[in-house]
Write an enzyme that holds these catalytic residues in place. Structure first.
Site, short mmCIF file in Angstrom:
data_model
loop_
_atom_site.label_atom_id
_atom_site.label_comp_id
_atom_site.label_asym_id
_atom_site.label_seq_id
_atom_site.Cartn_x
_atom_site.Cartn_y
_atom_site.Cartn_z
N PHE A 1 0.81 -1.23 0.00
CA PHE A 1 0.00 0.00 0.00
C PHE A 1 0.84 1.27 0.00
O PHE A 1 0.36 2.33 -0.38
CB PHE A 1 -0.93 0.01 1.23
CG PHE A 1 -0.25 0.44 2.51
CD1 PHE A 1 -0.12 1.79 2.81
CD2 PHE A 1 0.29 -0.48 3.40
CE1 PHE A 1 0.53 2.21 3.97
CE2 PHE A 1 0.93 -0.09 4.55
CZ PHE A 1 1.07 1.26 4.83
N GLU B 1 -5.00 -3.73 -1.82
CA GLU B 1 -6.44 -3.48 -1.77
C GLU B 1 -6.77 -2.23 -0.94
O GLU B 1 -7.90 -1.78 -0.91
CB GLU B 1 -7.20 -4.71 -1.23
CG GLU B 1 -6.85 -5.16 0.18
CD GLU B 1 -5.62 -6.08 0.26
OE1 GLU B 1 -4.62 -5.81 -0.46
OE2 GLU B 1 -5.65 -7.03 1.07
N ARG B 2 -5.74 -1.67 -0.28
CA ARG B 2 -6.04 -0.51 0.57
C ARG B 2 -6.05 0.80 -0.21
O ARG B 2 -6.72 1.75 0.17
CB ARG B 2 -5.00 -0.42 1.69
CG ARG B 2 -5.08 -1.64 2.60
CD ARG B 2 -4.14 -1.51 3.74
NE ARG B 2 -3.85 -2.81 4.31
CZ ARG B 2 -2.74 -3.12 4.94
NH1 ARG B 2 -1.80 -2.21 5.10
NH2 ARG B 2 -2.55 -4.31 5.42
N LYS C 1 -1.27 -7.04 -9.21
CA LYS C 1 -2.22 -7.23 -8.09
C LYS C 1 -1.83 -6.18 -7.05
O LYS C 1 -0.95 -6.38 -6.23
CB LYS C 1 -2.08 -8.65 -7.52
CG LYS C 1 -3.29 -9.20 -6.79
CD LYS C 1 -3.84 -8.33 -5.67
CE LYS C 1 -3.06 -8.42 -4.40
NZ LYS C 1 -3.46 -7.39 -3.40
N GLU D 1 8.94 -4.17 13.00
CA GLU D 1 8.90 -3.06 12.04
C GLU D 1 7.64 -2.26 12.39
O GLU D 1 6.52 -2.75 12.20
CB GLU D 1 8.80 -3.59 10.61
CG GLU D 1 8.78 -2.46 9.59
CD GLU D 1 8.52 -2.91 8.15
OE1 GLU D 1 7.86 -3.94 7.95
OE2 GLU D 1 8.99 -2.21 7.24
N CYS E 1 9.58 1.75 3.30
CA CYS E 1 10.48 0.64 3.61
C CYS E 1 11.90 1.13 3.79
O CYS E 1 12.75 0.40 4.26
CB CYS E 1 10.42 -0.41 2.51
SG CYS E 1 11.10 0.22 0.98
N SER F 1 5.44 -6.95 3.18
CA SER F 1 6.02 -7.25 4.49
C SER F 1 6.77 -8.59 4.46
O SER F 1 6.52 -9.43 3.60
CB SER F 1 4.91 -7.29 5.53
OG SER F 1 3.99 -8.32 5.18
#
Ligand code: NAD
Length: 503
Positions: A155, A182-183, A179, A388, A287, A232
């Site tokens: 996301f 979805e957020r 893909k 994290e 990240c 993640s």
């Protein structure tokens, strides 16, 4: 062309067109600054995955056979369209992700860089030739597309990360199935529209929205040849193991815990400025965010005071407020998790210098805001250090010297990015050579490599050993074919044994 406004229902993009949403399964999309649900996104079924992959397989055959020049022409047009729609994309990013507009524009610019690099595909795809490798024999190698590449993205960079993957996969002659997260799914469909406007044949770029079901279906699909994942660490491990077991090429970039080392000889004002921006920019949801400052004890009190002053001055506001420094985090659950990790640090004995819990932005009481948080005297065994956090939280770990700083950084299971702040070239060189991390900054806080290098961490930050974009990205999306060729003018004697003499 005008970009289609975010629809209430975000559906897939297959075979060059939006797909009417038939699935019963959808997920909510929120505006994190208000907390309101602003759309719903379709979650692909197995049949929808099959249909999308079948379209990609068919489209790839002719796209991969097209001349390099014709493919490059599409990339150049896509570059122009992307640049001219950067502001509109940034608005959608900010609305669904929460980051401030200037940062969202920066994200598009970094993605654009990868497109520009991919425009050089005729040069990037050049093979190698050994003339007269043996008597009368020439050997040459070329790189061919691998087929269908699936990209599964996080996301936190809804435009940049898809652009780390898709231009490279497409330029090298593959079909690409995205893909997205979805957020914040809407920009993926905009990218699809722009690819189409650029003249990319239908089916070469597909968007399949979904959750774990869609991911698993792609990982197990026999016609998906390679999987590029960013997200993640637990999911990266799963994607790498499942995709590899299904015989696919997989690159899976995972999470991070990035350390900024501040030596006693650093310019402390400068280090404090950069650490503040690198820890709290994009609400720490990068990240490559610096989430730990490893500070020489000698200067730690002074640096913490400078950092506290700056943390308190960060302007937290919705992303579309012009002078906002930092927006909300992505979901209510994420806010809760971050605040709970801050609480754990306090309980374990750390010194909570600036506490961002319970931060309220007037007029946006339901927004998912967490204020900048500075935690001093963090031990490496504390939960806030081990996890994290992925929020606006900066830990201070105090060390005696460079040697101890290296020991802290190298003992961490992650190895994505790191930075050192020092005025000593010798210390910086020692750090750069000994640190067990894939991307290193020297007086540069967030060392994201430019597009013609490659991006990738070490250890638990990357599974499958292939970094993304740049030269490594080209190799990941292609496979080598080596031809050994002879055109004899007289008969050559056959031999029952290998000849190793190069004659
Ligand atoms: P995530 O792992 O939750 O999701 C990433 C993708 O995996 C999404 O598309 C999601 O739909 C899918 N997914 C989620 N759960 C799944 C499951 N159980 N099975 C299969 N697929 C699943 O990551 P996120 O929260 O979207 O993004 C933040 C994370 O991404 C952070 O850990 C961050 O460090 C990492 N990240 C890493 C890099 C890098 O380059 N190393 C870059 C950006 C983000």
């Amino acid at each position: 062309m005008t970009i289609t406004e975010t629809k209430t229902l975000v559906g897939h993009w297959v075979d060059g067109a939006p797909v009417p949403v038939v699935t019963q399964r959808t997920a909510p999309v929120h505006n994190p600054a208000t907390g309101a649900e602003i759309a719903r996104v379709a979650l692909a079924t197995g049949e929808e995955v099959d249909r999308a992959v079948a379209s990609a397989v068919a489209a790839q055959r002719s796209w991969g056979a097209l001349s390099l020049g014709k493919r490059a022409a599409v990339l150049f047009r896509f570059r122009e369209l992307l640049a001219s729609h950067a502001d509109e994309l940034a608005v959608i990013i900010s609305r669904e992700h929460g980051k401030v507009l200037s940062d969202a524009r920066g994200e598009v610019a970094r993605g654009l860089e990868v497109v520009e690099h991919a425009c050089g595909l005729p040069q990037l795809m050049k093979g190698e030739v050994s003339d007269e490798a043996a008597t009368g024999i020439d050997v040459y190698s070329v790189r061919e597309p691998i087929g269908v590449v699936a990209g599964i993205t996080p996301f936190n960079f809804p435009v940049m990360v898809p652009l780390w993957m898709s231009p490279v996969a497409i330029a090298t002659g593959n079909a690409f199935v995205l893909k997205p997260s979805e957020r914040d799914p809407s920009t993926a469909n905009v990218l699809a529209e722009l690819w189409q406007q650029a003249g990319l044949p239908d089916g070469v770029f597909t968007v399949l929205h979904g959750d774990r079901n869609a991911v698993t279906a792609l990982l197990e699909h026999p016609d998906v040849d390679a999987v590029s994942f960013v997200g993640s660490t637990p999911i990266a491990k799963y994607v790498h193991a499942t995709g590899s077991a299904a015989g696919k090429r997989v690159q899976a970039l995972g999470g991070a815990k990035n350390h900024g080392v501040v030596l006693a000889d650093a310019d402390l004002e400068d280090a404090a400025d950069h650490l503040t921006a690198a820890a709290f920019g994009s609400a720490g949801e990068r990240c490559m965010a610096l989430s730990v400052a490893v500070v020489a004890e000698e200067v730690a009190d002074e640096l913490v005071a400078l950092l506290a002053e700056r943390a308190r001055a960060v302007k937290v506001a919705p992303g579309d407020v012009p002078d906002a420094d930092m927006g909300p985090v992505i979901t209510a659950a994420s806010k809760e998790r971050i605040e709970s990790l801050i609480g754990s640090a306090e309980r374990e004995g750390a010194d909570l210098v600036v506490d961002g819990r319970g931060h309220v932005v007037p007029g946006h009481e339901e927004g998912f805001f967490v204020g900048p948080t500075l935690i001093d005297r963090v031990e490496t065994g504390y939960e806030v250090y081990r996890e994290e956090v992925f929020g606006p939280v900066l830990d201070i770990v105090r060390v005696a010297d460079l040697e101890e700083a290296l020991a802290v950084v190298n003992a961490n299971p992650y190895g994505n990015g790191t930075a050192i702040f020092t005025s000593s070239g010798a210390a910086a060189r020692e750090f750069r050579r000994r640190v067990q991390v894939g991307m290193v900054g020297v007086n540069v806080p967030i060392p994201v490599p430019v597009a013609w290098h490659s991006f990738g961490g070490w250890k638990d930050s990357l599974f499958g050993d292939s970094p993304i974009y740049g030269p490594e990205g080209i190799r990941f999306c292609t496979r080598a074919k080596v031809t050994t060729e002879r055109w004899p003018s007289k008969r050559v004697q056959a031999s029952f044994h290998f000849s190793g003499d190069g004659q």
